[in-house]
Design a protein around this motif. Structure first.
Motif, PDB file in Angstrom:
ATOM      1  N   ARG A 174      16.393   7.603 -31.310  1.00 30.08           N
ATOM      2  CA  ARG A 174      16.322   8.435 -30.104  1.00 30.08           C
ATOM      3  C   ARG A 174      17.452   9.458 -30.004  1.00 30.08           C
ATOM      4  O   ARG A 174      17.808   9.891 -28.915  1.00 30.08           O
ATOM      5  N   PHE A 175      18.037   9.841 -31.133  1.00 30.22           N
ATOM      6  CA  PHE A 175      19.058  10.873 -31.107  1.00 30.22           C
ATOM      7  C   PHE A 175      18.449  12.266 -31.023  1.00 30.22           C
ATOM      8  O   PHE A 175      19.141  13.223 -30.679  1.00 30.22           O
ATOM      9  N   ALA A 176      17.166  12.373 -31.354  1.00 30.57           N
ATOM     10  CA  ALA A 176      16.493  13.667 -31.340  1.00 30.57           C
ATOM     11  C   ALA A 176      15.641  13.808 -30.079  1.00 30.57           C
ATOM     12  O   ALA A 176      15.216  12.813 -29.495  1.00 30.57           O
ATOM     13  N   PRO A 177      15.364  15.034 -29.634  1.00 27.01           N
ATOM     14  CA  PRO A 177      14.506  15.232 -28.447  1.00 27.01           C
ATOM     15  C   PRO A 177      13.070  14.805 -28.729  1.00 27.01           C
ATOM     16  O   PRO A 177      12.659  14.681 -29.889  1.00 27.01           O
ATOM     17  N   TRP A 178      12.298  14.606 -27.675  1.00 25.57           N
ATOM     18  CA  TRP A 178      10.933  14.106 -27.827  1.00 25.57           C
ATOM     19  C   TRP A 178      10.063  15.040 -28.649  1.00 25.57           C
ATOM     20  O   TRP A 178       9.154  14.597 -29.370  1.00 25.57           O
ATOM     21  N   LEU A 179      10.310  16.347 -28.609  1.00 28.03           N
ATOM     22  CA  LEU A 179       9.505  17.298 -29.363  1.00 28.03           C
ATOM     23  C   LEU A 179       9.684  17.097 -30.877  1.00 28.03           C
ATOM     24  O   LEU A 179       8.781  17.384 -31.671  1.00 28.03           O
ATOM     25  N   PHE A 180      10.841  16.588 -31.255  1.00 25.20           N
ATOM     26  CA  PHE A 180      11.117  16.316 -32.671  1.00 25.20           C
ATOM     27  C   PHE A 180      10.138  15.288 -33.221  1.00 25.20           C
ATOM     28  O   PHE A 180       9.759  15.332 -34.387  1.00 25.20           O
ATOM     29  N   ARG A 181       9.724  14.356 -32.361  1.00 23.66           N
ATOM     30  CA  ARG A 181       8.815  13.301 -32.792  1.00 23.66           C
ATOM     31  C   ARG A 181       7.449  13.865 -33.187  1.00 23.66           C
ATOM     32  O   ARG A 181       6.778  13.319 -34.072  1.00 23.66           O
ATOM     33  N   ALA A 182       7.036  14.962 -32.558  1.00 19.22           N
ATOM     34  CA  ALA A 182       5.768  15.607 -32.933  1.00 19.22           C
ATOM     35  C   ALA A 182       5.827  16.094 -34.375  1.00 19.22           C
ATOM     36  O   ALA A 182       4.851  15.977 -35.132  1.00 19.22           O
ATOM     37  N   PHE A 183       6.987  16.646 -34.774  1.00 20.86           N
ATOM     38  CA  PHE A 183       7.163  17.086 -36.170  1.00 20.86           C
ATOM     39  C   PHE A 183       7.121  15.897 -37.113  1.00 20.86           C
ATOM     40  O   PHE A 183       6.542  15.974 -38.201  1.00 20.86           O
ATOM     41  N   VAL A 184       7.719  14.782 -36.703  1.00 18.02           N
ATOM     42  CA  VAL A 184       7.694  13.570 -37.519  1.00 18.02           C
ATOM     43  C   VAL A 184       6.258  13.104 -37.724  1.00 18.02           C
ATOM     44  O   VAL A 184       5.850  12.744 -38.832  1.00 18.02           O
ATOM     45  N   CYS A 185       5.469  13.112 -36.646  1.00 17.66           N
ATOM     46  CA  CYS A 185       4.070  12.687 -36.737  1.00 17.66           C
ATOM     47  C   CYS A 185       3.256  13.602 -37.647  1.00 17.66           C
ATOM     48  O   CYS A 185       2.446  13.135 -38.444  1.00 17.66           O
ATOM     49  N   GLN A 186       3.480  14.885 -37.514  1.00 16.02           N
ATOM     50  CA  GLN A 186       2.648  15.857 -38.214  1.00 16.02           C
ATOM     51  C   GLN A 186       3.039  16.052 -39.667  1.00 16.02           C
ATOM     52  O   GLN A 186       2.169  16.283 -40.516  1.00 16.02           O
ATOM     53  N   VAL A 187       4.326  15.936 -39.985  1.00 18.26           N
ATOM     54  CA  VAL A 187       4.787  16.308 -41.322  1.00 18.26           C
ATOM     55  C   VAL A 187       5.430  15.143 -42.080  1.00 18.26           C
ATOM     56  O   VAL A 187       4.897  14.667 -43.093  1.00 18.26           O
ATOM     57  N   THR A 188       6.576  14.664 -41.609  1.00 15.45           N
ATOM     58  CA  THR A 188       7.370  13.763 -42.441  1.00 15.45           C
ATOM     59  C   THR A 188       6.738  12.393 -42.633  1.00 15.45           C
ATOM     60  O   THR A 188       6.878  11.788 -43.696  1.00 15.45           O
ATOM     61  N   SER A 189       6.026  11.886 -41.607  1.00 13.22           N
ATOM     62  CA  SER A 189       5.378  10.589 -41.793  1.00 13.22           C
ATOM     63  C   SER A 189       4.238  10.683 -42.792  1.00 13.22           C
ATOM     64  O   SER A 189       3.983   9.756 -43.564  1.00 13.22           O
ATOM     65  N   VAL A 190       3.551  11.823 -42.817  1.00 14.69           N
ATOM     66  CA  VAL A 190       2.478  12.037 -43.795  1.00 14.69           C
ATOM     67  C   VAL A 190       3.063  12.105 -45.201  1.00 14.69           C
ATOM     68  O   VAL A 190       2.521  11.524 -46.148  1.00 14.69           O
ATOM     69  N   ILE A 191       4.189  12.809 -45.343  1.00 18.25           N
ATOM     70  CA  ILE A 191       4.846  12.895 -46.648  1.00 18.25           C
ATOM     71  C   ILE A 191       5.300  11.511 -47.107  1.00 18.25           C
ATOM     72  O   ILE A 191       5.209  11.176 -48.301  1.00 18.25           O
ATOM     73  N   PHE A 192       5.783  10.693 -46.172  1.00 13.64           N
ATOM     74  CA  PHE A 192       6.235   9.350 -46.522  1.00 13.64           C
ATOM     75  C   PHE A 192       5.113   8.551 -47.178  1.00 13.64           C
ATOM     76  O   PHE A 192       5.276   7.990 -48.262  1.00 13.64           O
ATOM     77  N   TYR A 193       3.969   8.491 -46.518  1.00  9.20           N
ATOM     78  CA  TYR A 193       2.853   7.717 -47.075  1.00  9.20           C
ATOM     79  C   TYR A 193       2.252   8.396 -48.299  1.00  9.20           C
ATOM     80  O   TYR A 193       1.790   7.720 -49.228  1.00  9.20           O
ATOM     81  N   PHE A 194       2.248   9.710 -48.310  1.00  7.53           N
ATOM     82  CA  PHE A 194       1.795  10.480 -49.462  1.00  7.53           C
ATOM     83  C   PHE A 194       2.590  10.087 -50.714  1.00  7.53           C
ATOM     84  O   PHE A 194       2.028   9.797 -51.771  1.00  7.53           O
ATOM     85  N   THR A 195       3.905  10.031 -50.590  1.00  7.20           N
ATOM     86  CA  THR A 195       4.747   9.669 -51.732  1.00  7.20           C
ATOM     87  C   THR A 195       4.663   8.173 -52.054  1.00  7.20           C
ATOM     88  O   THR A 195       4.796   7.784 -53.213  1.00  7.20           O
ATOM     89  N   MET A 196       4.447   7.335 -51.038  1.00  9.15           N
ATOM     90  CA  MET A 196       4.326   5.905 -51.296  1.00  9.15           C
ATOM     91  C   MET A 196       3.165   5.614 -52.244  1.00  9.15           C
ATOM     92  O   MET A 196       3.313   4.877 -53.232  1.00  9.15           O
TER      93      MET A 196
END
Length: 351
Positions: A98-120
């Motif tokens: 929770r160090f980042a603002p709530w809008l940051f979580r939208a980027f995590v959902c849309q981009v970085t979490s997809v990359i995480f599973y993509f690379t897994m």
């Protein structure tokens, strides 16, 4: 309703102080925020720091090693995949803590979490290919790699990246609802109707990828074990001990696969049921949540364990790494001091 698949790395951790799951009777199930916001971010910080160093060295070394075998080609793709996975860890850490603002979580959902599973799943696929290559090497240890085989290995590698990217891209594109403090609580809330359908399709594809590779790895290692046993019986312990040790190192691949990926995929099924159906009590839901998060951390640990495969199974990588460490100024200085210390001791003994 939460949809399994390429979901946010910790989609159930909401912006409220604790993780809250509402049951059908209106009661809530809350987990400890200290675990969600402190423990898991710290664990991922450890992987990020260790993995960054190890994969940084691996990338530097592999750039110097020519792609002279299928094995090295697959290892190079694996280290690229691991490095991309490591890049996603700071985003997860900031989001979960929770160090980042709530809008940051939208980027995590849309981009970085997809990359995480993509690379897994790219890592899973290449571990399967590495296992097949090690089996063929065990059966035909002295057969050289032909240029045609190297071309096929490169084509397969490129095809894996393209196919997995094409499967993952819709998860980014159709996570397209306008973010609000409420709908960023779960990544599924940001997906369009088609995005949710694609989400489920991807889940089945990913499960298929895992189970097929699990079957390949088990079959190959059963055959490898038989070959090693036959070789041992033929030699009747005449072979040197060091040679036997080298043969046994091949089992590090199956050790990494079972440590990282098997627990997560077994925990994922009951966890998904706990999120989509009201069939578990709150205490069971909490247990499944922590089990899922813990096994997901083990899956992330793959980024730190794969370099062990490079070191123990790839002689070119091992030689290059040792040469690099020997050229390191600190190592050279320490070696010189040890040499001088040994010479002084020798002089004192001779006196």
């Amino acid at each position: 309703m939460a949809y399994p698949g390429f979901e946010d790395i910790s989609e159930e951790i909401q912006l409220a102080p604790n993780f809250t799951n509402v049951t059908s009777n209106g009661s809530t199930c809350i987990t400890d925020s200290r675990v969600n916001q402190v423990l898991f971010p710290l664990l991922y910080m450890v992987i990020f720091l260790v993995g960054s160093v190890m994969n940084g060295l691996a990338i530097r070394i592999f750039f110097q090693i020519p792609s002279k075998s299928n094995f090295i080609i697959f290892l190079k793709n694996s280290v690229i995949s691991d490095s991309l996975m490591i890049v996603t860890f700071p985003f997860k850490i900031l989001s979960d803590s929770r160090f980042a603002p709530w809008l940051f979580r939208a980027f995590v959902c849309q981009v970085t979490s997809v990359i995480f599973y993509f690379t897994m799943y790219i890592s899973i696929l290449f571990l399967g290919l590495i296992t097949i290559d090690r089996y063929l090497k065990t059966v035909r240890p002295f057969k050289p790699s032909k240029p045609r085989n190297l071309l096929y290995a490169k084509i397969i590698s490129v095809a894996i990246w393209i196919i997995m990217f094409c499967l993952s891209l819709p998860n980014m594109i159709f996570t397209n609802k306008k973010p609000t403090p409420k709908n960023v609580k779960k990544c599924a809330f940001l997906k369009s109707e088609f995005g949710l359908v694609w989400h489920e399709i991807i889940n089945f594809i990913c499960q298929f990828i895992f189970w097929i590779n699990l079957a390949i790895i088990i079959v190959c290692y059963v055959l490898i074990t038989k070959e090693l046993y036959k070789s041992f019986k033929r030699t009747k312990s005449v072979r040197k001990k060091s040679q036997k040790t080298v043969n046994m190192k091949v089992f590090i691949v199956i050790a990494v696969f079972f440590t990282c990926f098997v627990p997560f995929h077994f925990a994922r099924v009951p966890y998904t049921l706990s999120q989509t159906r009201d069939v578990f009590q709150c205490s069971t839901q909490k247990t499944l949540f922590y089990l899922k998060e813990s096994t997901l951390w083990l899956a992330s640990l793959n980024a730190c364990l794969n370099p062990l495969i490079y070191f123990f199974l790839c002689n070119s990588f091992k030689t290059s790494l040792l040469d690099m460490l020997n050229r390191c100024p600190v190592t050279s200085s320490k070696r010189a001091k040890n040499k001088k210390y040994s010479e002084n001791n020798s002089e004192q003994i001779s006196m």
